[in-house]
Design a protein around this motif. Structure first.
Motif, PDB file in Angstrom:
ATOM      1  N   MET A 151       0.854  -1.191   0.000  1.00 20.72           N
ATOM      2  CA  MET A 151       0.000   0.000   0.000  1.00 20.72           C
ATOM      3  C   MET A 151       0.886   1.236   0.000  1.00 20.72           C
ATOM      4  O   MET A 151       1.762   1.379   0.856  1.00 20.72           O
ATOM      5  N   ALA A 152       0.670   2.117  -0.977  1.00 22.94           N
ATOM      6  CA  ALA A 152       1.499   3.314  -1.109  1.00 22.94           C
ATOM      7  C   ALA A 152       0.611   4.551  -1.180  1.00 22.94           C
ATOM      8  O   ALA A 152      -0.585   4.459  -1.452  1.00 22.94           O
ATOM      9  N   GLY A 153       1.212   5.715  -0.931  1.00 21.29           N
ATOM     10  CA  GLY A 153       0.450   6.965  -1.018  1.00 21.29           C
ATOM     11  C   GLY A 153       1.067   8.062  -0.194  1.00 21.29           C
ATOM     12  O   GLY A 153       1.974   7.815   0.611  1.00 21.29           O
ATOM     13  N   LEU A 154       0.591   9.267  -0.399  1.00 22.36           N
ATOM     14  CA  LEU A 154       1.098  10.411   0.351  1.00 22.36           C
ATOM     15  C   LEU A 154       0.483  10.437   1.751  1.00 22.36           C
ATOM     16  O   LEU A 154      -0.585   9.881   1.995  1.00 22.36           O
ATOM     17  N   GLN A 155       1.178  11.101   2.651  1.00 24.93           N
ATOM     18  CA  GLN A 155       0.674  11.264   4.019  1.00 24.93           C
ATOM     19  C   GLN A 155      -0.627  12.058   3.991  1.00 24.93           C
ATOM     20  O   GLN A 155      -0.753  13.050   3.278  1.00 24.93           O
ATOM     21  N   ALA A 179       5.445   3.886   4.359  1.00 27.42           N
ATOM     22  CA  ALA A 179       5.455   5.280   4.802  1.00 27.42           C
ATOM     23  C   ALA A 179       5.045   6.227   3.680  1.00 27.42           C
ATOM     24  O   ALA A 179       5.307   5.977   2.508  1.00 27.42           O
ATOM     25  N   GLY A 180       4.374   7.303   4.071  1.00 29.65           N
ATOM     26  CA  GLY A 180       4.047   8.350   3.110  1.00 29.65           C
ATOM     27  C   GLY A 180       4.822   9.610   3.450  1.00 29.65           C
ATOM     28  O   GLY A 180       5.520   9.686   4.462  1.00 29.65           O
ATOM     29  N   ARG A 181       4.770  10.579   2.587  1.00 25.70           N
ATOM     30  CA  ARG A 181       5.367  11.890   2.853  1.00 25.70           C
ATOM     31  C   ARG A 181       4.322  12.939   2.505  1.00 25.70           C
ATOM     32  O   ARG A 181       3.316  12.647   1.859  1.00 25.70           O
ATOM     33  N   LEU A 182       4.584  14.163   2.928  1.00 27.03           N
ATOM     34  CA  LEU A 182       3.662  15.239   2.571  1.00 27.03           C
ATOM     35  C   LEU A 182       3.696  15.500   1.077  1.00 27.03           C
ATOM     36  O   LEU A 182       2.709  15.918   0.468  1.00 27.03           O
TER      37      LEU A 182
END
Length: 451
Positions: free
Chosen positions: A107-111, A193-196
């Motif tokens: 599962m991937a994606g932005l914060q 982990a996501g990032r802004l």
């Protein structure tokens, strides 16, 4: 609800076309110009809109359409077909490996997109189908990310594997696979982990996991409320990781809906599910044809039936339908229906799926908060009063009003509307009989829409 503004504008365009009877090429061109503006305002990608309108115009201005007996209906049919095609035509399913093998889903994606919550939602959905999933905490950066995953795992009764925050995500993923084999889990969800914002470190970390673990699916979770930005994010992730599918979150919010209409066309990857609320059960499979139908104001009865079947007890629904057919419906039944309605997302959610009810202006004003007050009134009644509302004299109503924290006028209003509803039910003899699916809806709407 997503698409409210777009739905209203498109329905107005179609209303104008229907009012003209025969259509000229100019009528179609003007109508499609309004459709184009509505789509752009909904934050649909400019290129996607351009191709979409071009495809419709070529089909809608042919002599077969313009010379038909119902040209406006033919144009609407073409718009519907093109919209379904735009969103993927076929419903995409996650392919789970056969028994004895492990399916790994990253599962991937932005914060802020709702990735961790969505991971638990998806695990719960697949568990209901007989699978044994495990959630893996690979987000070692965001404070309390692993704790959030554990809380969600507990709520849906799915175990969580983690190694704290001092190990590399790729190492955690490898160990999680060993854990899954030892404990007979057939699906491993890697909550990364996501990032802004998209950055090189995040992408490299995801690529490292993909290169070192046999990942079967890479699902991108994107926030539909970010509009065109969601499409840009999807495009970048797809270029770097070759994602296999997308889940759109917050589609129940006040979003323009452009992401749902653009992401498939831009990435070539299917939308798998859509998040329709904050509860861990609020994840719906994405059906392009049903979504197009809802956007164009044609309703989504199939999804409504499925929702009723999932959230309502079929035996209770059958008994309730029989009671409605006989107009033998009391406050206990009504209270039960209120609780079922809450499970299904509230009245506004249900009405949005009915044909002919589009955006806010068409939607009857339904205050789900009022349901809480109604429940309090009913719960303040005695058992006898619930079974026989004719016992409710002024003295009893005063007691109920005090017990539920409302004024006596609200109690009187509820009792009066309830009696009117029972009278209306007498008009529905035999309705929804001997049909499980209709029985569920018969019970729900007999008890709800009448009120």
């Amino acid at each position: 609800m997503a698409f409210e503004s777009l739905s209203e504008k498109l329905q107005n365009v179609f209303k104008n076309l229907r009012g003209k009877g025969r259509l000229s090429e100019d009528d179609v061109r003007i109508g499609l110009k309004e459709v184009r503006l509505a789509l752009l305002e909904a934050d649909v990608s400019f290129k996607v809109v351009k191709d979409f309108i071009k495809g419709i115009q070529e089909k809608a201005t042919g002599s077969d359409v313009l010379n038909s007996l119902t040209p406006a209906q033919q144009v609407i049919k073409i718009v519907n077909e093109e919209m379904i095609s735009l969103m993927g035509s076929e419903t995409a399913e996650l392919k789970i490996k056969p028994s004895g093998e492990i399916t790994v889903i990253m599962m991937a994606g932005l914060q802020g997109a709702g990735k961790t919550t969505t991971t638990a939602k998806l695990a719960a959905k697949l568990k209901k189908k007989g699978n044994s999933p495990v959630l893996v905490g690979c987000d070692i950066y965001r404070p309390a990310a692993i704790e959030q995953l554990k809380r969600n795992g507990e709520k849906v009764d799915v175990p969580v594997f983690d190694m704290g925050t001092n190990r590399k995500p790729v190492e955690i993923a490898k160990k999680a696979l060993e854990y899954a084999k030892e404990n007979h889990h057939n699906i491993v969800f890697l909550d990364t982990a996501g990032r802004l914002h998209i950055d090189e470190d995040m992408m490299n970390e995801l690529i490292e996991i993909k290169d070192n673990v046999n990942v079967d699916d890479i699902i991108l979770v994107v926030d539909a409320m970010t509009g065109q930005d969601a499409v840009n994010v999807a495009e970048t992730f797809n270029e770097k990781l070759d994602i296999t599918g997308v889940i759109l979150t917050k589609l129940d919010g006040d979003t323009r809906g452009g992401a749902a209409l653009s992401v498939r066309a831009v990435t070539g990857k299917p939308i798998l599910y859509v998040g329709m609320g904050e509860k861990l059960s609020d994840l719906e499979q994405f059906y392009p044809d049903r979504m197009a139908s809802r956007i164009l104001g044609m309703g989504d009865i199939l999804s409504l039936i499925e929702k009723a079947e999932m959230d309502m007890d079929s035996e209770k629904a059958k008994k309730l339908s029989q009671k409605i057919a006989k107009a033998d419906f009391d406050f206990n039944d009504f209270l039960e229906q209120l609780e079922q309605l809450e499970k299904m997302g509230g009245m506004a959610s249900i009405l949005s799926m009915l044909p002919g009810i589009g955006g806010k202006s068409a939607l009857p004003q339904v205050d789900d908060g009022q349901m809480v007050k109604i429940k309090a009134i009913i719960q303040s009644m005695s058992k006898k009063e619930r079974l026989d509302p004719s016992l409710l004299n002024p003295s009893r109503k005063n007691r109920i009003a005090k017990g539920s924290g409302v004024n006596i006028g609200e109690v009187n209003r509820l009792v009066k509307q309830f009696e009117q509803m029972k009278k209306m039910m007498k008009q529905f003899p035999g309705m929804m009989k001997n049909n499980k699916k209709r029985g569920a809806l018969g019970g729900l709407f007999g008890g709800k829409l009448g009120f």
